[in-house]
Write an enzyme that holds these catalytic residues in place. Structure first.
Site, PDB file in Angstrom:
ATOM      1  N   HIS A   1      -4.049   6.847   1.625  1.00 29.82           N
ATOM      2  CA  HIS A   1      -4.279   5.505   1.108  1.00 29.82           C
ATOM      3  C   HIS A   1      -5.673   5.066   1.565  1.00 29.82           C
ATOM      4  CE1 HIS A   1      -3.873   1.481  -0.096  1.00 29.82           C
ATOM      5  NE2 HIS A   1      -4.011   1.025   1.136  1.00 29.82           N
TER       6      HIS A   1
ATOM      7  N   ASN B   1      -9.916  -1.233  -1.342  1.00 33.37           N
ATOM      8  CA  ASN B   1      -8.479  -0.966  -1.239  1.00 33.37           C
ATOM      9  C   ASN B   1      -7.778  -1.511  -2.487  1.00 33.37           C
ATOM     10  OD1 ASN B   1      -5.773  -0.882  -0.631  1.00 33.37           O
ATOM     11  ND2 ASN B   1      -5.913  -2.049   1.259  1.00 33.37           N
TER      12      ASN B   1
ATOM     13  N   CYS C   1       0.819  -1.231   0.000  1.00 35.71           N
ATOM     14  CA  CYS C   1       0.000   0.000   0.000  1.00 35.71           C
ATOM     15  C   CYS C   1       0.842   1.264   0.000  1.00 35.71           C
ATOM     16  CB  CYS C   1      -0.946  -0.007   1.185  1.00 35.71           C
ATOM     17  SG  CYS C   1      -2.113  -1.366   1.069  1.00 35.71           S
TER      18      CYS C   1
END
Ligand code: ACO
Length: 334
Positions: A261, A291, A116
């Site tokens: 994020h 995500n 990420c």
């Protein structure tokens, strides 16, 4: 004269198929619900690929970013490709993308494996490559195909509901005179938490790459200690944002737009509140993307531009946290 770099254009690609929570709810083995997913994560839907590869999605996102930057593929000097879900174990996706975008032009391609935080690590590197004069124009792209590697049973539901597929790209190039470009970055890792969020198999660390028993036990699916990750994510994202602000002599009040994020809407709300960033300065996409790991921040940039929230010369804070643990932040003028 000092060389400065800036983002010249951004692009994104989401597969056509949007998968709402209610569709996951129908998978009996998962025992999940729309209510649980929305309450705990803020996610309503995510996109899943049909026939696309991660490289295919990266190609579309890159083409869009190149176009937005008013450039052509011939202007790109180097590729940085961030992904945790590569098309193949090796070679990296960067090589496949080089072929799709440039054919016989042998542009250098580097793969970054920082989950990420992958886009932030890549952006930092691209900034340095442009500032140093090594290259003038660098394509930074993140793409993930999660949906083909998730555990659609109760055992994997915590991870499965949060991930979505997609790609996002940014062109990093020379900032024109008078534009302040990228100001600074902060990058960190803490490997003692590697197994708190990882994909253990296949591997080259133990006796066998993977065994039938490993597969039967589902050890080839991502595993996460959600609460631990949540706790560290908020703390580290606040910490690294403040670090970058201090380093660049800016304050939270100077920031126009914050792009976090997108792993969990609650993480972002908590981090924004701890940083004292007003909600209207934050753009989230997780509600409809889930995500998308390394693709997330460029997708957020595209969405912020689309909403008219990200304008020329706005001061933007980018910040993320993920597996490794790794985390980072960047502060830049748009
Ligand atoms: N549906 C229904 N119930 C579920 C689900 C689900 N999808 N997932 C977990 N549960 C259940 C658990 O089994 C548990 O049940 P129990 O109380 O009967 O034992 C209960 O819900 C609570 O489980 P927790 O895991 O404690 O739930 P939590 O509130 O922590 O939410 C979540 C889980 C959403 C994953 C959260 O911990 C989180 O977002 N963590 C951070 C994720 C993150 O930031 N990842 C980093 C980026 S990813 C990357 O880098 C690759």
């Amino acid at each position: 004269m000092t060389r400065k770099s800036r983002i010249l254009g951004v692009g994104m690609y989401l597969p056509e198929r949007s998968v709402p929570n209610t569709e996951l709810e129908q998978i009996k083995s998962m025992e999940t619900s729309d209510e649980w997913i929305q309450q705990r994560t803020g996610i309503q839907a995510r996109h899943y690929v049909s026939t696309e590869t991660g490289t295919d999605m990266a190609y579309h996102a890159s083409k869009a970013a190149i176009e937005r930057a008013n450039l052509t593929a011939d202007d790109i000097d180097f590729i940085i490709f961030a992904t945790l879900s590569p098309d193949h174990y090796f070679p990296g996706n960067g090589c496949f993308l080089q072929d799709q975008l440039f054919g016989d032009r042998p542009v250098g391609a580097l793969d970054v494996r920082n989950q990420c935080s992958g886009f932030l690590y890549s952006l930092t590197l691209a900034d340095s490559l442009v500032k140093s004069g090594q290259y003038n124009t660098v394509l930074v792209v993140g793409a993930e195909v999660h949906s083909r590697g998730l555990d659609y049973t109760k055992k994997g539901r915590d991870v499965t509901v949060i991930f979505g597929d997609g790609a996002g790209a940014a062109i990093v190039g020379l900032a024109p005179d008078g534009h302040q470009g990228m100001l600074g970055h902060g990058l960190h890792s803490e490997g003692k938490y590697a197994s708190a969020l990882w994909l253990e198999y296949p591997n080259n660390a133990y006796d066998f790459f993977i065994t039938h028993e490993n597969l039967d036990a589902g050890l080839h699916y991502p595993k996460m200690q959600g609460r631990l990750v949540f706790k560290h994510a908020t703390r580290r994202m606040v910490e690294v944002s403040n670090e970058v602000l201090t380093k660049t002599g800016k304050t939270v009040d100077d920031i126009d737009v914050v792009l976090f994020h997108q792993a969990n809407l609650r993480i972002n709300q908590m981090t924004a509140s701890m940083l004292k960033v007003p909600e209207e300065k934050v753009v989230n996409t997780i509600q409809w993307t889930g995500n998308t790991t390394a693709a997330t921040i460029p997708i957020c940039m595209c969405e912020a531009v689309r909403q008219g929230k990200l304008k020329e010369n706005d001061l933007v804070l980018l910040c993320g946290f993920g597996a490794g643990f790794t985390w980072g932040a960047s502060l830049l003028y748009w």
